[in-house]
Design an enzyme around this catalytic site. Structure first.
Site, mmCIF file in Angstrom:
data_model
loop_
_atom_site.group_PDB
_atom_site.id
_atom_site.type_symbol
_atom_site.label_atom_id
_atom_site.label_comp_id
_atom_site.label_asym_id
_atom_site.label_seq_id
_atom_site.Cartn_x
_atom_site.Cartn_y
_atom_site.Cartn_z
ATOM 1 N N LYS B 112 34.144 82.487 53.296
ATOM 2 C CA LYS B 112 32.671 82.467 53.250
ATOM 3 C C LYS B 112 32.109 83.626 54.061
ATOM 4 O O LYS B 112 31.077 84.199 53.718
ATOM 5 C CB LYS B 112 32.144 81.158 53.833
ATOM 6 C CG LYS B 112 32.339 79.971 52.936
ATOM 7 C CD LYS B 112 31.879 78.725 53.666
ATOM 8 C CE LYS B 112 32.499 77.503 53.057
ATOM 9 N NZ LYS B 112 32.571 76.372 53.930
ATOM 10 N N GLU B 206 25.446 78.100 61.179
ATOM 11 C CA GLU B 206 24.388 78.610 60.303
ATOM 12 C C GLU B 206 23.089 77.881 60.575
ATOM 13 O O GLU B 206 23.106 76.702 60.972
ATOM 14 C CB GLU B 206 24.756 78.346 58.837
ATOM 15 C CG GLU B 206 25.675 79.362 58.241
ATOM 16 C CD GLU B 206 26.004 79.041 56.790
ATOM 17 O OE1 GLU B 206 26.681 79.859 56.194
ATOM 18 O OE2 GLU B 206 25.602 77.985 56.277
ATOM 19 N N ARG B 307 37.262 79.346 40.945
ATOM 20 C CA ARG B 307 38.058 78.377 40.166
ATOM 21 C C ARG B 307 37.158 77.748 39.113
ATOM 22 O O ARG B 307 35.956 77.974 39.112
ATOM 23 C CB ARG B 307 38.550 77.259 41.090
ATOM 24 C CG ARG B 307 37.394 76.620 41.855
ATOM 25 C CD ARG B 307 37.818 75.391 42.606
ATOM 26 N NE ARG B 307 36.976 75.117 43.750
ATOM 27 C CZ ARG B 307 35.838 74.438 43.729
ATOM 28 N NH1 ARG B 307 35.371 73.978 42.598
ATOM 29 N NH2 ARG B 307 35.137 74.226 44.829
#
Lengths: 219, 463
Positions: B112, B206, B307
């Site tokens: 990420k 975050e 995916r």
């Protein structure tokens, strides 16, 4: 805890009359079963030494991804029902390969006794379990039979379907006398995780354990 | 030689891959573990092997060799986004085709933090927060203090932060903090959890955007440099553990909801940004770009999933290529085996709305506790607008394995517009019958009532 002396005597009697257990040895994973290293009736030993550093008797070899692994006995006993037709074949995971008829050790008899006698905290689900970090720290420092667990205290962590849920002790203040599980291994629902007792019961339990040790001397 | 695919997954995704292989005329082999013996993916497969663990690459490769497979489809979860596994599959002495992106792409987009860095280089907006994994709680507290200050300066009245496992995913290993004093203990807990579950104790912090919608962009690229999108999805309705429960395609519908911003322009913006990043890394398979949208119409890229997604079929249901319906799993397999796309973006047309409902054995009244037990009855009415994907047999009792999530089925509903899709989804939920017992004998509950309630909130910003 109301200790049932009659029940304990019956248990010990049963163990005396059938002092062994049958263990199935399964393939831990897929691969080619290359060679059997034991025969029907062979006496095998489980891991030994103070730290179980001496491995058990080699039973058979399994090859997967060019790695040859020797599967060793995890308990001592006699080999039965050896499936010789599997030699040289590709086998799936958890295929039963042989059985070991294992005579019960002193430690196993004690474990059976404690399962019948202690207040058990059982697995609410088939899941992996851990001791709560605080309890684990205290047990490491003070040892089993000495650590108290208070009402509403977090005692275990259940890792179930990828989520971690704390398990809280709901009864009165008790002593953690026995741990029945291996951390991070799957425990079937209903199987015991911990055995608890009241502080005043500890001397009685220790006396019965001494009696078992006399009857089933360490081999 | 005809390709033979090892399906390295379980449950409904294994069944969908089996179906795609059959339609493409490919052979396939299935693996399963002991607790999955009763799953339909095992019952329906002609060739199957019992393995110890779906997460063990040695097990999968050993079976692939024994069964003479030429390709591996990882499905989703397990090893699907493990670049080391993808690399090993293609680099071993007997190489196989990995049905997914190149391993380098999985590595680069799997982190990420790396996605954040790449996005920043391309002027793609991302959520304010740390861009390196944190291992030290003093440093974590300092970063948290800066973020709290930024949120207050941005006018946030109740600022909150999210402390996440940097290697996490699927809503796992995320905790929320409101006060600076909470940061250190929560950081320690998340770090320990991350170490246990993901083998990496890196943690990121975050800013928490309190009101948002979770959108996704479905992309498909090829090694020949072709790149198209299959529109957007809305995955805002989740369990408190941030696991998706209802998904809708397209991601916003200005005919259904009044937005304070130009919804079509915002969708176009996130699609363009997603394509820009995909092009920059030469993306070469199916993939999902996840976005967070605020009520003011601001968009932030969250992460990329390299995916096939659980919810890919709702994108397929609203897409047509040259008047033909699309199956993204078939497209993924076809592309991995070397085929070209044979169409362009202008050939893809969108029509209607599709909704996916995830039926899960969970107690929504008790913090969405996952439940085990035995399903004794499972049935639903057939409709032309309904597709149900499930590995749960309808003809005999089925015990839910405790090793995996208790997902029971996916119901995919199509309507000519969002209102019709919503009504049809409700009809399905009224008609579906799921009965069962828990291990202690009490009735097994599912999330059907929760799904019914939440259907009224689709595409809206949560209050």
């Amino acid at each position: 805890m109301a200790i049932d002396h009659l029940k304990i005597n019956q248990l010990l009697q049963r163990l005396r009359s059938r002092p062994y257990r049958i263990y199935e040895v399964k393939t831990p994973h897929t691969g080619y079963l290359r060679e059997f290293l034991v025969k029907e009736g062979t006496e095998v030993k489980g891991p030994r030494g103070k730290w179980r550093e001496i491995p058990g008797t080699p039973l058979f070899t399994l090859e997967r991804e060019k790695n040859l692994k020797t599967i060793k006995a995890r308990v001592s006993g006699t080999i039965h029902n050896l499936r010789t037709e599997l030699e040289g074949r590709f086998v799936e995971a958890e295929e039963v390969v042989l059985e070991i008829r294992h005579p019960l050790s002193q430690e196993e008899v004690i474990s059976e006794f404690l399962r019948e006698t202690l207040i058990l905290i059982t697995a609410p689900e088939t899941a992996r379990y851990l001791l709560a970090p605080e309890i684990e720290k205290r047990i490491r420092k003070e040892g089993l039979g000495k650590v108290f667990v208070k009402p509403n205290e977090e005692i275990l962590i259940m890792s179930f379907m990828k989520r971690e849920t704390p398990i809280v002790h709901t009864g009165e203040t008790m002593v953690i006398f026995r741990i029945f599980f291996t951390p991070q291994e799957v425990v079937t629902a209903g199987e015991p995780l911990l055995g608890l007792c009241l502080q005043e019961e500890v001397p009685y339990l220790e006396r019965v354990i001494s009696r078992i040790c006399e009857e089933w001397p360490e081999k | 030689m005809k390709d033979r695919v090892l399906i390295a997954n379980r449950g409904e995704i294994a069944l969908r891959i089996m179906e795609a292989c059959e339609e493409l005329g490919l052979d396939y082999v299935v693996v399963y573990t002991r607790p999955d013996e009763e799953s339909l993916h095992v019952r329906k497969a002609k060739r199957k092997y019992r393995i110890a663990d779906y997460r063990d690459p040695n097990e999968l490769l050993s079976v692939a060799d024994e069964a003479k497979c030429t390709a591996i489809h990882p499905g989703y979860g397990f090893l699907a986004e493990d670049f080391r596994f993808a690399r090993r599959v293609v680099k071993r002495s007997r190489p196989l085709t990995f049905i997914g992106p190149r391993w380098e792409v999985i590595r680069d987009l799997g982190s990420k933090l790396n996605v954040k860095r790449l996005a920043k280089e391309l002027d793609i907006p991302v959520i304010p927060g740390t861009t390196e994994p944190l291992y030290n709680e003093i440093e974590a507290e300092a970063r948290a203090e800066e973020l709290f200050e930024w949120l207050r300066e941005s006018g946030e009245e109740d600022p909150r932060l999210l402390i996440k496992a940097s290697a996490g995913g699927g809503g796992m290993g995320i905790e929320e903090v409101r006060e600076l004093e909470e940061v250190r203990p929560v950081f320690r807990r998340v770090r320990a959890y991350a170490k246990r579950l993901f083998g990496d104790e890196g943690v990121i912090i975050e800013a928490k955007i309190s009101r948002f919608q979770h959108l996704e962009v479905q992309l498909l690229g090829t090694p020949h440099g072709e790149l198209v999108h299959f529109g957007t999805r809305n995955c805002t309705i989740q369990s408190p553990g941030r696991q998706k429960r209802i998904e809708i395609a397209p991601g916003l519908d200005p005919q259904f909801v009044n937005y304070s911003f130009d919804a079509d322009a915002l969708l176009a913006e996130i699609i363009n940004h997603s394509l820009k990043l995909a092009e920059a890394v030469s993306y070469d398979s199916v993939g999902t770009w996840e976005w967070l949208i605020t009520p003011e119409g601001r968009a932030y890229l969250m992460e990329v999933n390299t995916r096939i997604q659980v919810e890919n079929e709702i994108s397929a249901k609203i897409s047509q290529v040259k008047s033909q319906t699309v199956n993204l799993i078939k497209e993924q397999i076809r592309i991995a085996l070397g085929d070209k796309l044979r169409y362009q973006q202008k050939d893809i047309h969108f029509s209607g709305t599709a909704i996916e409902l995830r039926l899960v054995a969970e107690d929504t009244q008790r913090n969405f506790k996952p439940l085990s037990g035995t399903i004794t009855r499972f049935s639903w009415e057939k409709h032309p607008w309904l597709t149900v994907r499930t590995h749960v047999p309808q003809d005999k009792p089925y015990t839910i394995p405790t090793e995996y999530d208790p997902n029971l089925a996916l119901a995919i509903v199509w309507g000519k517009d969002t209102k019709e899709a919503q009504q049809r989804a409700l009809v399905f939920l009224e008609e579906v019958i799921i009965e069962g017992k828990r291990s202690q004998g009490e009735p097994l509950v599912t999330n059907v009532s929760f799904l019914k309630n939440k259907l009224t909130e689709i595409l809206r910003f949560p209050e």
